[in-house]
Design an enzyme around this catalytic site. Sequence first.
Site, mmCIF file in Angstrom:
data_model
loop_
_atom_site.group_PDB
_atom_site.id
_atom_site.type_symbol
_atom_site.label_atom_id
_atom_site.label_comp_id
_atom_site.label_asym_id
_atom_site.label_seq_id
_atom_site.Cartn_x
_atom_site.Cartn_y
_atom_site.Cartn_z
ATOM 1 N N LYS A 22 24.062 36.332 35.584
ATOM 2 C CA LYS A 22 24.760 37.157 34.588
ATOM 3 C C LYS A 22 25.541 36.276 33.620
ATOM 4 O O LYS A 22 25.460 36.442 32.403
ATOM 5 C CB LYS A 22 25.732 38.113 35.293
ATOM 6 C CG LYS A 22 26.743 38.759 34.362
ATOM 7 C CD LYS A 22 27.681 39.699 35.078
ATOM 8 C CE LYS A 22 28.914 39.059 35.648
ATOM 9 N NZ LYS A 22 29.998 38.800 34.683
ATOM 10 N N ASN A 23 26.286 35.327 34.162
ATOM 11 C CA ASN A 23 27.177 34.537 33.311
ATOM 12 C C ASN A 23 26.433 33.523 32.455
ATOM 13 O O ASN A 23 27.019 32.914 31.557
ATOM 14 C CB ASN A 23 28.243 33.835 34.158
ATOM 15 C CG ASN A 23 29.303 34.822 34.637
ATOM 16 O OD1 ASN A 23 29.288 35.984 34.241
ATOM 17 N ND2 ASN A 23 30.204 34.361 35.477
ATOM 18 N N CYS A 116 37.364 42.467 33.449
ATOM 19 C CA CYS A 116 37.927 42.666 34.788
ATOM 20 C C CYS A 116 39.449 42.544 34.748
ATOM 21 O O CYS A 116 39.993 41.761 33.976
ATOM 22 C CB CYS A 116 37.421 41.569 35.720
ATOM 23 S SG CYS A 116 35.936 41.998 36.604
ATOM 24 N N ARG A 121 44.127 37.334 30.257
ATOM 25 C CA ARG A 121 42.997 36.506 29.830
ATOM 26 C C ARG A 121 43.012 36.382 28.311
ATOM 27 O O ARG A 121 42.289 37.072 27.604
ATOM 28 C CB ARG A 121 41.676 37.108 30.326
ATOM 29 C CG ARG A 121 41.594 37.114 31.835
ATOM 30 C CD ARG A 121 40.344 37.765 32.347
ATOM 31 N NE ARG A 121 39.178 36.912 32.266
ATOM 32 C CZ ARG A 121 37.984 37.281 32.708
ATOM 33 N NH1 ARG A 121 37.798 38.463 33.226
ATOM 34 N NH2 ARG A 121 36.959 36.447 32.622
ATOM 35 N N ASP A 307 35.124 32.895 41.173
ATOM 36 C CA ASP A 307 34.349 34.125 41.364
ATOM 37 C C ASP A 307 33.857 34.301 42.800
ATOM 38 O O ASP A 307 33.224 35.305 43.118
ATOM 39 C CB ASP A 307 33.160 34.163 40.386
ATOM 40 C CG ASP A 307 33.613 34.494 38.974
ATOM 41 O OD1 ASP A 307 34.778 34.891 38.787
ATOM 42 O OD2 ASP A 307 32.794 34.349 38.038
ATOM 43 N N ARG A 399 28.332 45.737 37.682
ATOM 44 C CA ARG A 399 28.450 44.814 36.538
ATOM 45 C C ARG A 399 27.853 43.453 36.888
ATOM 46 O O ARG A 399 27.479 42.698 35.997
ATOM 47 C CB ARG A 399 29.928 44.610 36.163
ATOM 48 C CG ARG A 399 30.583 45.819 35.561
ATOM 49 C CD ARG A 399 32.002 45.488 35.132
ATOM 50 N NE ARG A 399 32.012 44.325 34.263
ATOM 51 C CZ ARG A 399 33.076 43.607 33.970
ATOM 52 N NH1 ARG A 399 34.242 43.947 34.462
ATOM 53 N NH2 ARG A 399 33.000 42.560 33.176
HETATM 54 C C1 UD1 Z 1 34.132 32.949 32.861
HETATM 55 C C2 UD1 Z 1 33.275 33.823 33.734
HETATM 56 C C3 UD1 Z 1 34.108 34.422 34.839
HETATM 57 C C4 UD1 Z 1 34.826 33.317 35.627
HETATM 58 C C5 UD1 Z 1 35.580 32.391 34.687
HETATM 59 C C6 UD1 Z 1 36.150 31.175 35.384
HETATM 60 C C7 UD1 Z 1 31.584 34.646 32.233
HETATM 61 C C8 UD1 Z 1 31.003 35.794 31.497
HETATM 62 N N1 UD1 Z 1 32.696 34.887 32.915
HETATM 63 O O1 UD1 Z 1 35.154 33.766 32.309
HETATM 64 O O2 UD1 Z 1 33.234 35.170 35.703
HETATM 65 O O3 UD1 Z 1 35.741 33.912 36.521
HETATM 66 O O4 UD1 Z 1 34.709 31.899 33.650
HETATM 67 O O5 UD1 Z 1 35.150 30.468 36.028
HETATM 68 O O6 UD1 Z 1 31.034 33.566 32.235
HETATM 69 N N2 UD1 Z 1 42.189 30.842 29.021
HETATM 70 C C9 UD1 Z 1 43.210 30.814 28.112
HETATM 71 N N3 UD1 Z 1 42.899 30.957 26.776
HETATM 72 C C10 UD1 Z 1 41.616 31.123 26.348
HETATM 73 C C11 UD1 Z 1 40.575 31.142 27.301
HETATM 74 C C12 UD1 Z 1 40.886 30.997 28.639
HETATM 75 O O7 UD1 Z 1 44.383 30.668 28.467
HETATM 76 O O8 UD1 Z 1 41.394 31.257 25.139
HETATM 77 C C13 UD1 Z 1 42.494 30.686 30.470
HETATM 78 C C14 UD1 Z 1 42.218 31.970 31.267
HETATM 79 O O9 UD1 Z 1 43.274 32.869 31.180
HETATM 80 C C15 UD1 Z 1 42.003 31.421 32.659
HETATM 81 C C16 UD1 Z 1 41.327 30.087 32.392
HETATM 82 O O10 UD1 Z 1 41.606 29.759 31.038
HETATM 83 O O11 UD1 Z 1 43.225 31.223 33.310
HETATM 84 C C17 UD1 Z 1 39.831 30.082 32.618
HETATM 85 O O12 UD1 Z 1 39.228 31.139 31.908
HETATM 86 P P1 UD1 Z 1 37.765 30.997 31.312
HETATM 87 O O13 UD1 Z 1 37.094 29.830 31.917
HETATM 88 O O14 UD1 Z 1 37.845 31.083 29.841
HETATM 89 O O15 UD1 Z 1 37.071 32.316 31.860
HETATM 90 P P2 UD1 Z 1 36.024 33.223 31.102
HETATM 91 O O16 UD1 Z 1 35.172 32.396 30.214
HETATM 92 O O17 UD1 Z 1 36.706 34.401 30.531
#
Ligand code: UD1
Length: 419
Positions: A22-23, A116, A121, A307, A399
């Site tokens: 999915k990711n 989620c 986030r 995850d 999902r």
């Molecule tokens: C992706 C995955 C999700 C997984 C996560 C971490 C997908 C679709 N989803 O989510 O399943 O749990 O990686 O492995 O691939 N952050 C900020 N600012 C930003 C972006 C991120 O502060 O602009 C922080 C987030 O709050 C979090 C950390 O960075 O604490 C990691 O988040 P991130 O790796 O971006 O997760 P996702 O890409 O949303």
Amino acid sequence: MGSLIIEGPAKLSGAVKISGSKNSALPILAATLLFDERVILENIPDLMDIHTMIEILSAARCKVIFSNGVATIDPPTNPNTDIPYELVRKMRASFNVLGPLAAKFQKASVSLPGGCSIGVRPVDYHLEGLQKLGFSTNIEHGIVTAKLEKKVDEVIISLPFPSVGATEHIMTTAAILDGTHTIIENAAMEPEIEDLAIFLNQAGCKILGAGTRRIEVFGVKKVYGCVHRIIPDRIEAGTYIIAIAATMGDALVENLNVSHLISLFDVLRSSKVNLSQICEDKVRVSMNQRPDPVKIQVTPYPGFPTDLQPQIIAFLSRAQGTSTVTETVFKSRFQHVDELRRFGARIEVSDGTAIVHGVEKLSGTQVSATDLRAAAALVIAGLMANGTTLISEVDQIFRGYEKVVEKLSSLSAVIQYRE
Ligand code: UD1
């Protein structure tokens, strides 16, 4: 929202086949917005989040056909670059269409994302990245507009944390900024990033270093239509592996990429799970004792994945001793702990660490799922527990887990879905 009813304890046996990731599929589908030619993607899982992304592409007026795991995407002749709130609010990954749309069509608007409920986030890294690439960004009434303002020759974007989404978003957007040389430092290294880079490079992009902490993107003028096969879902695979071990079962997990799950294998071996690799894409999992306790640090890849954190806590709830699980990616991602306690699990959370005191047995109960991976953890607990478990508000599981009821039933679990 429907419920899952599970009769425990189960002892999983047989074999299960892992679906496409999915990711990986989500950012690759978002990246198809860069194309002027047809793209064919294979091994796409049939999941709610995938349907949401397909709706977003359709809202941008791409023509998408999705059938039997294959998505065929034709570019829009008359594109729409304002993606409606109803679609974006459902899933955070939808935000990743903003950059590609704005890079291709000079301007785009997308709502701030949902997803989620696993804690705050933000999207600040995404927006700062787009700004450095030459876009202006403006947020009004929850809608983000990005506009391509200038051409940048060379830019270094150093991420404060190796965010998966921000790395993918910046990499995809930079891919078609012709003449721009982008360097992403402290990039995420997850296998899904590599899959996205392989896809884009196959289409004519020039991306180096994906899968390391430093990625270089040399923007190109045009990308060419291609066929790409999505990698196996390491989180789905990890969930089934944990479920088999947690139920003291003995079963095969097929169609996975073992090299993507090293950190999980290390943890499971320390807790006395038998894992024998039959070939690169097949592993046999068996367990014949209560797990030994372990100490886990949840970190970005190649560390233990966030995850799989809820699922491993469910597994450790029956360990012979006290385990600790420290979460560093989403520090407040422990909503599942309250629900796991209803099974009789003894877990405390303090300062980003779950302290899991193993108990001899869990008892079936009524719980409700707070997010996608929490739902998976509750299913594992329900399979481990004695008696009947009812998990309400469980639809979030669809999902991320394709045919979950059918797959668990084929592993001899007694489980049914009720609307
Ligand atoms: C992706 C995955 C999700 C997984 C996560 C971490 C997908 C679709 N989803 O989510 O399943 O749990 O990686 O492995 O691939 N952050 C900020 N600012 C930003 C972006 C991120 O502060 O602009 C922080 C987030 O709050 C979090 C950390 O960075 O604490 C990691 O988040 P991130 O790796 O971006 O997760 P996702 O890409 O949303």
